[in-house]
Design a protein around this motif. Structure first.
Motif, short mmCIF file in Angstrom:
data_model
loop_
_atom_site.label_atom_id
_atom_site.label_comp_id
_atom_site.label_asym_id
_atom_site.label_seq_id
_atom_site.Cartn_x
_atom_site.Cartn_y
_atom_site.Cartn_z
N TYR A 193 -57.53 -55.72 -28.68
CA TYR A 193 -57.50 -55.76 -27.22
C TYR A 193 -57.09 -57.15 -26.75
O TYR A 193 -56.24 -57.30 -25.86
CB TYR A 193 -58.89 -55.41 -26.67
N ALA A 194 -57.68 -58.18 -27.38
CA ALA A 194 -57.39 -59.55 -26.95
C ALA A 194 -55.96 -59.97 -27.27
O ALA A 194 -55.33 -60.67 -26.49
CB ALA A 194 -58.39 -60.52 -27.59
N ILE A 195 -55.43 -59.55 -28.44
CA ILE A 195 -54.11 -60.06 -28.82
C ILE A 195 -52.96 -59.15 -28.42
O ILE A 195 -51.82 -59.60 -28.37
CB ILE A 195 -54.01 -60.36 -30.33
N VAL A 196 -53.22 -57.87 -28.14
CA VAL A 196 -52.11 -56.98 -27.76
C VAL A 196 -52.27 -56.47 -26.33
O VAL A 196 -51.34 -56.57 -25.52
CB VAL A 196 -51.99 -55.79 -28.73
N VAL A 197 -53.44 -55.91 -26.02
CA VAL A 197 -53.59 -55.26 -24.72
C VAL A 197 -53.57 -56.27 -23.57
O VAL A 197 -52.87 -56.06 -22.57
CB VAL A 197 -54.90 -54.42 -24.68
N ILE A 198 -54.27 -57.39 -23.71
CA ILE A 198 -54.28 -58.38 -22.62
C ILE A 198 -52.87 -58.93 -22.36
O ILE A 198 -52.40 -58.89 -21.22
CB ILE A 198 -55.30 -59.51 -22.90
N PRO A 199 -52.14 -59.42 -23.38
CA PRO A 199 -50.79 -59.91 -23.10
C PRO A 199 -49.86 -58.85 -22.52
O PRO A 199 -49.03 -59.15 -21.66
CB PRO A 199 -50.28 -60.36 -24.47
N MET A 200 -49.99 -57.60 -22.99
CA MET A 200 -49.12 -56.55 -22.47
C MET A 200 -49.52 -56.11 -21.07
O MET A 200 -48.71 -55.56 -20.32
CB MET A 200 -49.17 -55.31 -23.38
N GLY A 201 -50.76 -56.32 -20.75
CA GLY A 201 -51.24 -55.94 -19.42
C GLY A 201 -51.79 -54.53 -19.33
O GLY A 201 -52.36 -54.14 -18.33
N HIS A 202 -51.62 -53.71 -20.39
CA HIS A 202 -52.19 -52.36 -20.34
C HIS A 202 -52.36 -51.80 -21.76
O HIS A 202 -51.80 -52.34 -22.71
CB HIS A 202 -51.30 -51.43 -19.50
N PHE A 203 -53.13 -50.70 -21.84
CA PHE A 203 -53.34 -50.05 -23.13
C PHE A 203 -52.03 -49.50 -23.65
O PHE A 203 -51.15 -49.15 -22.88
CB PHE A 203 -54.33 -48.90 -22.99
N SER A 204 -51.90 -49.42 -24.98
CA SER A 204 -50.67 -48.85 -25.52
C SER A 204 -50.90 -48.28 -26.91
O SER A 204 -51.81 -48.69 -27.63
CB SER A 204 -49.59 -49.93 -25.60
N ALA A 205 -50.05 -47.32 -27.27
CA ALA A 205 -50.14 -46.72 -28.60
C ALA A 205 -49.96 -47.79 -29.67
O ALA A 205 -50.61 -47.75 -30.72
CB ALA A 205 -49.07 -45.64 -28.74
N LEU A 206 -49.08 -48.77 -29.38
CA LEU A 206 -48.85 -49.83 -30.36
C LEU A 206 -50.13 -50.57 -30.70
O LEU A 206 -50.37 -50.92 -31.86
CB LEU A 206 -47.84 -50.84 -29.79
N ALA A 207 -50.97 -50.82 -29.70
CA ALA A 207 -52.23 -51.51 -29.94
C ALA A 207 -53.11 -50.68 -30.87
O ALA A 207 -53.74 -51.21 -31.79
CB ALA A 207 -52.95 -51.78 -28.62
N GLY A 208 -53.10 -49.35 -30.66
CA GLY A 208 -53.87 -48.47 -31.55
C GLY A 208 -53.35 -48.55 -32.97
O GLY A 208 -54.12 -48.61 -33.94
N VAL A 209 -52.01 -48.56 -33.11
CA VAL A 209 -51.40 -48.66 -34.43
C VAL A 209 -51.81 -49.97 -35.10
O VAL A 209 -52.19 -49.99 -36.27
CB VAL A 209 -49.85 -48.58 -34.32
N ALA A 210 -51.80 -51.06 -34.33
CA ALA A 210 -52.17 -52.37 -34.88
C ALA A 210 -53.61 -52.33 -35.39
O ALA A 210 -53.91 -52.78 -36.51
CB ALA A 210 -52.03 -53.45 -33.81
N ALA A 211 -54.51 -51.75 -34.59
CA ALA A 211 -55.92 -51.70 -35.01
C ALA A 211 -56.08 -50.90 -36.30
O ALA A 211 -56.74 -51.35 -37.25
CB ALA A 211 -56.77 -51.09 -33.89
N LEU A 212 -55.45 -49.72 -36.38
CA LEU A 212 -55.61 -48.89 -37.58
C LEU A 212 -54.96 -49.55 -38.79
O LEU A 212 -55.46 -49.43 -39.92
CB LEU A 212 -55.02 -47.50 -37.35
N THR A 213 -53.83 -50.26 -38.57
CA THR A 213 -53.19 -50.94 -39.69
C THR A 213 -54.12 -52.00 -40.28
O THR A 213 -54.27 -52.11 -41.50
CB THR A 213 -51.88 -51.61 -39.23
N ILE A 214 -54.77 -52.77 -39.40
CA ILE A 214 -55.68 -53.82 -39.88
C ILE A 214 -56.84 -53.20 -40.66
O ILE A 214 -57.30 -53.75 -41.65
CB ILE A 214 -56.22 -54.66 -38.70
#
Lengths: 286, 280
Positions: free
Chosen positions: B125-146
């Motif tokens: 949330y801090a490194i993807v969602v905040i800079p992008m300004g909104h929730f996104s599928a990419l952020a979910g992908v990043a979390a699951l990848t980690i």
């Protein structure tokens, strides 16, 4: 030419492996940075203050921290005896033909996602608790029981693996001396695999304290510390799951990030203790 | 009672208690499976695969958006996480071996494997969602990848370690460079194990809900845009199950059933692969 490719391959794999360390450090750094505002505003009061009032910009984590500790403790107390029983059954008692199917069933139970345990808890367990103990059926007691059921299979499987490391020859010697099964388990198997069993239990503890979905359904998310276990309560992961998308001020966000940081530090510490003191892997040299 | 009789009696009591524990454990398994199957079968029909989510009370309501979203998010996380995990595991087993660096990476991955997944969600949330300004599928992908990375890394490391060193030596003796030995000999020898590791890793992240709550968030309608919020089976299940509407709850059970079949299926296939490998 092959030398260059060899070098590229070796360095690429090393770089990606090191990335794991960097990501871990990055997680801690980011959570710390995001919590700074909350740390500066509340200082140590954050962990001792139980008032959590977003509308007044007042945030204290005491209720959430206590909720995590109490629900996890409850889950451990309920799960440990059953898990050890299952482990003993699987490693020492069960007939060879039963071992595999029962063991696999228990492991499959561990694979079911926690969101399903939560849903099952909400629809099928909450009514039972409500009928038995009164109240809403939602709260610390239900959360503790659902959590116990959720960690039971994992705990049992790892404990069984620890018990299975006991060399047969030790057990056979004890039987030859006329020991009963229980004598052998109590005087040979448990002492031999003690470190592994404790490690397994601590590892399960680490999982339980960070477990979110199984408890989010049945905890209630009320920031209050109550001695009555049938009252709605909250825990760190439950607060995060429920409030992260609702936070609207910087201080609110920062407080949630501090909660996440506290949870990460707690779980990191617990799992490290399990790994380094009890489950130190002995790897054979290739 | 003599001492021996006492010992025999205690033995019988403990044996009974242990067996009872196993029955309790299995009892819960069958209870949960029974509920999943009975509610799932009742809730499943073709509409679920044909229609998107609809307001409660609406006839044509389904899980199409969640099923496709789930496939996209978990699929992408697998596409990124698996090769990276295998390469990192290769470093540990083939290059790092017992070195300080390799041991540290092993320890940290073991710990990260058990770290609360909701914390990973907060981080993303801090490194993807905040800079992008909104929730996104990419952020979910990043979390699951980690979350997937350390799992694949550790199983690859373990599986490569099981390949006998004589195989490597034979290949080296033929003059093969190290990377060729690894790709053509070591990977081939550990194929079944690595595949099982991948299946179990995918099964693990496919059930993750907490880190998706505030990364990919949710969407009641079909969306394939990676830069926008996207539905997943798990978050949809959570939202529908906690809603007060009966037809939404029914969809929640359908989602739970489909997800369980998928995850248990992956687990069973993974075990079978290892089993058939061992028999040979």
């Amino acid at each position: 030419m092959t030398k260059i490719i060899d070098n590229i391959f070796a360095n690429a794999t090393r770089l990606i492996a090191i990335a794991i360390l960097l990501i871990t450090a990055w997680i801690f750094t980011v959570l710390f940075q995001e919590s700074l505002l909350s740390m500066q505003t509340f200082g140590l009061d954050f962990v001792t203050e139980s008032k959590w009032a977003p509308n007044l910009e007042k945030f204290g984590a005491y209720a959430a921290i206590m909720g995590s500790i109490i629900s996890t403790f409850l889950a451990m107390v309920l799960a440990i005896p059953v898990a050890i029983g299952v482990a003993i059954f699987l490693s020492e008692i069960a007939h060879q033909k039963l071992k595999a199917p029962v063991g696999v069933s228990i492991e499959l139970l561990a694979a079911i996602p926690s969101v399903i345990y939560g849903m099952w808890g909400l629809f099928y367990f909450v009514p039972i608790i409500r009928d038995l103990f009164g109240g809403l059926g939602i709260g610390m007691l239900t959360a503790g029981i659902v959590l116990a059921i959720m960690i039971l299979p994992f705990m049992a499987a790892v404990t069984r693996d620890a018990m299975n490391t006991t060399p047969d020859i030790l057990k056979e010697s004890a039987y030859a001396l006329g020991g009963t099964k229980w004598d052998v388990i109590k005087d040979v198997v448990i002492p031999y695999s003690k470190a592994g069993i404790i490690g397994a239990l601590i590892l399960a503890l680490g999982r339980a304290i960070g477990e979110t979905m199984a408890v989010t359904f049945v905890m209630g998310n009320v920031h209050k510390v109550s001695l009555d276990l049938t009252q709605p309560a909250t825990s760190i992961p439950v607060t995060l799951a429920n409030e992260f998308t609702e936070a609207d001020t910087d201080l609110y966000f920062s407080s949630l990030f501090e909660l996440a940081l506290i949870l990460l530090v707690i779980s990191f510490t617990i799992i490290s203790i399990a790994k380094f003191y009890f489950l130190r892997r002995k790897r054979s040299v290739k | 009672m003599t001492a021996t009789q006492k010992r025999v009696l205690i033995n019988k009591i403990v044996m009974a208690l242990s067996t009872l524990s196993a029955l309790i454990g299995l009892g819960f398994l069958f209870w949960i499976l029974f509920i999943l199957v009975s509610n799932g079968i009742e809730a499943i029909n073709w509409d679920i695969f044909m229609f998107e989510g609809a307001p409660p009370g609406y006839e044509e309501s389904g899980l199409k958006q969640a099923l496709i979203g789930q496939l996209i998010i978990v699929g992408l996380a697998t596409l990124i996480g698996v090769p990276l995990g295998i390469l990192a595991g290769t470093y540990l087993s083939e290059y790092g071996q017992r070195s300080k660096l390799a041991e540290t990476i092993r320890d940290i991955s073991d710990i990260m494997m058990s770290a609360p997944s909701i914390v990973i969600g907060a981080f993303v949330y801090a490194i993807v969602v905040i800079p992008m300004g909104h929730f996104s599928a990419l952020a979910g992908v990043a979390a699951l990848t980690i979350i997937m990375l350390p799992i694949i890394l550790r199983t690859t490391d373990d599986m490569l370690h099981l390949v006998p060193s004589t195989l490597r030596e034979a290949a080296f003796a033929l003059g093969a460079p190290k990377y060729k030995v690894i790709i053509q000999v070591v990977y081939r020898g550990a194929k079944a194990g690595i595949l099982t590791g991948i299946l179990l890793g995918v099964a693990r992240v496919a059930g993750e809900t907490a880190p998706l709550l505030f990364t990919s968030f949710n969407d009641n309608f079909m969306s394939t845009d990676l830069f926008e919020p996207m539905a997943s089976l798990t978050v949809t299940m959570f939202n529908y199950a906690t809603s007060p509407y009966e037809d939404w709850q029914r969809l929640g059970w359908a989602a739970a059933f489909i997800l369980s079949v998928f995850i248990l299926g992956l687990n069973i296939i993974g075990r079978l692969i290892l089993l058939t490998k061992k028999v040979k």
